[in-house]
Design a protein around this motif. Structure first.
Motif, PDB file in Angstrom:
ATOM      1  N   LYS A 129       0.827  -1.214   0.000  1.00  0.00           N
ATOM      2  CA  LYS A 129       0.000   0.000   0.000  1.00  0.00           C
ATOM      3  C   LYS A 129       0.860   1.261   0.000  1.00  0.00           C
ATOM      4  O   LYS A 129       0.451   2.295  -0.541  1.00  0.00           O
ATOM      5  CB  LYS A 129      -0.938  -0.007   1.197  1.00  0.00           C
ATOM      6  N   ALA A 130       2.047   1.172   0.606  1.00  0.00           N
ATOM      7  CA  ALA A 130       2.939   2.337   0.629  1.00  0.00           C
ATOM      8  C   ALA A 130       3.411   2.720  -0.758  1.00  0.00           C
ATOM      9  O   ALA A 130       3.767   3.875  -1.007  1.00  0.00           O
ATOM     10  CB  ALA A 130       4.135   2.055   1.531  1.00  0.00           C
ATOM     11  N   THR A 131       3.396   1.792  -1.698  1.00  0.00           N
ATOM     12  CA  THR A 131       3.775   2.107  -3.081  1.00  0.00           C
ATOM     13  C   THR A 131       2.648   2.774  -3.853  1.00  0.00           C
ATOM     14  O   THR A 131       2.868   3.286  -4.952  1.00  0.00           O
ATOM     15  CB  THR A 131       4.186   0.827  -3.842  1.00  0.00           C
ATOM     16  N   GLY A 132       1.427   2.747  -3.303  1.00  0.00           N
ATOM     17  CA  GLY A 132       0.260   3.312  -3.973  1.00  0.00           C
ATOM     18  C   GLY A 132      -0.657   2.263  -4.577  1.00  0.00           C
ATOM     19  O   GLY A 132      -1.761   2.591  -5.010  1.00  0.00           O
ATOM     20  N   LEU A 133      -0.215   1.006  -4.610  1.00  0.00           N
ATOM     21  CA  LEU A 133      -1.066  -0.055  -5.149  1.00  0.00           C
ATOM     22  C   LEU A 133      -2.075  -0.492  -4.102  1.00  0.00           C
ATOM     23  O   LEU A 133      -1.829  -0.413  -2.894  1.00  0.00           O
ATOM     24  CB  LEU A 133      -0.219  -1.255  -5.578  1.00  0.00           C
TER      25      LEU A 133
END
Length: 565
Positions: A129-133
């Motif tokens: 989630k930290a990558t934006g996915l």
């Protein structure tokens, strides 16, 4: 499919995980002539350097026929283990088949595990989630399904070892590798998202504006509703506020149906009936250009004619299903609905649009055989299509991504349709505020009386802002402020990338570095220091000598470079 060079991909992934020892992948020296290897320096549980060796020389290309992206490491020899002759032969044979570098799945596990033998599943999800996915991303369906099945088979239902982790991620390893190597369009996504949250909070404190009441159903929305959602061209997502509340597209559907019309019929045919110029008049004026065509497809007259071009020989039911399916593809199959109450309300209060329709019919603006009243019904239906901020942001991202939906990878619109749509959104999309918006924000956008603003940052992201209170020109008060603040902070304005321009944050660069930090004409001395070169190596070259025909460009070349050690 995106291809990676092993020397770059593997080295960068390893460097992101220095805490994990890879001693289990050291190979016996007899295998070196036919394979890659790691150096034997493993002090303090860290990899000191990655070497690729072939016949004693540095070598960056894989041998013919070797699979080098996702190779296995089973059977590696520990440095402390004695090596038997027959084992060496067997392993050399196995190495030729399997390779000796760790797979991308292994490296991804090590980067998340940080030295641990097992990781909890939620740690992987949090890092993802930290990558934006998102875990619900359609591209990660196989990975998430396998993760659920795998966790059910474990004793505690929580922990994953390396082998179970590989089993879960191997089907989506290319996408995951891009994400964790920060190779998406917004590399520092958490930092960028925190800036968006700050801009959202600033907009929430705004007051003023009135909720549209000429359509009774719109007047029922609370003026306190406020939402921002974005989707990048790589499918990175961020939402803040009331992003799951459905609302009608209203005029935000105009560029979308224009794109469908151009996709189906081509530019030349569509613009036989509709112009391309800003009107300079209110969006619902009974007025045509000098060729007796509506000025553009973003005003009501042009949108009504554009509606008549979609599936011309079909009934309204078939036409409506066709557009709904198109919009669902643009939204990556996220929420696209229909408000029958708004449709009925639109039709009952649509005297002005009926007047425009009859005026267009009188001027013969429709294709031959068009049923004007049926077209108006279809027009009202399209205005009453519901979205959420989240689904609409994916639609905007599909435009930003050249017609490909970022979260499905499906081609939805032709490049011609996308280019033309963005051009008209830029010049005509914000009612009578279009010129001001193009000047200050410099991005394609379309507003609607429900309070939405569909904003496109080409090749970067799509954004949907929604807040019902409108200014006197019919645009969302909070939405306009958010868009203005966005380009004040980031270099998203179409002309922010001019050379020597004022510094703004560039979220497309890791760390948000400004482009002015790149080397300019006067920076060659500092560049030499950066490269640790002893002698002056930059020499001016005349345009004729370097085959450059330019009176303003100074060309340099490097000479007499010596080792700086």
């Amino acid at each position: 499919m995106l291809q990676f060079r092993a020397s770059i991909v593997l080295k960068e992934l390893i460097q992101t995980s220095p805490k994990r020892s890879f001693s289990n992948i050291i190979r016996h020296k007899k295998t070196l002539p036919n394979a890659y290897c790691f150096s034997a320096a493993y002090r303090d549980d860290r990899i000191s350097k990655l070497k690729t060796v072939y016949n004693g020389r540095p070598f960056i290309q894989p041998l013919a026929g070797r699979r080098f992206l996702c190779t296995k490491t089973d059977g590696a020899i520990e440095p402390t283990e004695p090596v038997k002759k027959d084992e060496t032969v067997q392993e050399a044979t196995a190495d030729k088949k399997a390779g000796i570098l760790p797979s991308l799945e292994d490296l991804l596990f090590y980067s998340i595990a940080e030295g641990q033998e097992r990781i909890p599943a939620h740690k992987f999800i949090t890092a993802l989630k930290a990558t934006g996915l998102r875990t619900g991303d359609p591209r990660l369906k196989e990975c998430m399904d396998m993760l659920k099945v795998t966790l059910k088979s474990t004793a505690d239902g929580v922990m994953l070892d390396r082998h179970l982790f590989k089993k879960c991620v191997q089907s989506n390893i290319v996408l995951l590798t891009q994400a964790f190597r920060k190779k998406f369009v917004i590399p520092d996504f958490q930092t960028f998202a925190s800036h968006i949250d700050t801009l959202y909070e600033k907009g929430r404190n705004l007051s003023g504006g009135l909720v549209a009441d000429y359509i009774p159903q719109l007047a029922k929305f609370s003026p306190d509703l406020w939402a921002v959602s974005l989707c990048t061209v790589d499918g990175q997502r961020h939402t803040v506020g009331d992003t799951k509340v459905p609302f009608c597209l209203q005029s935000c559907v105009k560029p979308l149906k224009y794109a469908i019309a151009v996709h189906d019929h081509g530019t030349e045919y569509v613009h036989r009936f509709i112009g391309k110029e800003p009107s300079g008049l209110r969006f619902n004026k009974l007025f045509l250009d000098e060729d007796e065509k509506p000025h553009n497809p973003m005003v009501n007259a042009g949108a009504i004619v554009c509606t008549s071009l979609i599936k011309q020989r079909a009934g309204n039911a078939e036409k409506f299903d066709y557009v709904m399916n198109f919009l669902k593809k643009m939204a990556g199959n996220e929420y696209v609905g229909f408000s029958n109450a708004t449709f009925q309300s639109e039709r009952e209060s649509g005297d002005r649009n009926f007047a425009i329709g009859y005026y267009l019919k009188e001027k013969k603006c429709f294709p031959d055989g068009t049923d004007m009243t049926a077209v108006l019904d279809f027009y009202f239906q399209l205005c009453s299509i519901e979205v959420t901020c989240e689904s609409a942001s994916v639609m905007a991202a599909t435009l930003a991504n050249g017609g490909f939906c970022p979260i499905t990878g499906e081609r939805v619109l032709s490049p011609e349709a996308v280019r033309n749509t963005l051009s008209l959104m830029h010049s005509c999309g914000m009612y009578d505020f279009s010129g001001q918006f193009a000047f200050h924000v410099g991005l394609p956008a379309k507003s609607g009386v429900a309070g939405g603003i569909l904003l496109v940052v080409p090749n970067v992201m799509g954004i949907m802002c929604w807040s019902p209170p409108l200014d006197k020109l019919g645009n969302s008060v909070r939405g306009i402020q958010f868009c203005t603040d966005l380009v004040s902070l980031f270099n998203f304005h179409n002309y922010d990338n001019l050379r020597h321009f004022a510094k703004k944050l560039d979220p497309r660069r890791e760390g948000g570095d400004q482009r002015q930090q790149t080397f300019g004409p006067m920076d060659y001395e500092s560049l030499q220091k950066e490269l640790a070169l002893k002698d002056t190596v930059w020499t001016k070259v005349s345009p004729t000598e370097c085959n450059e025909d330019s009176s303003t460009t100074v060309v340099y070349r490097m000479e007499n470079v010596r080792d700086g050690n």
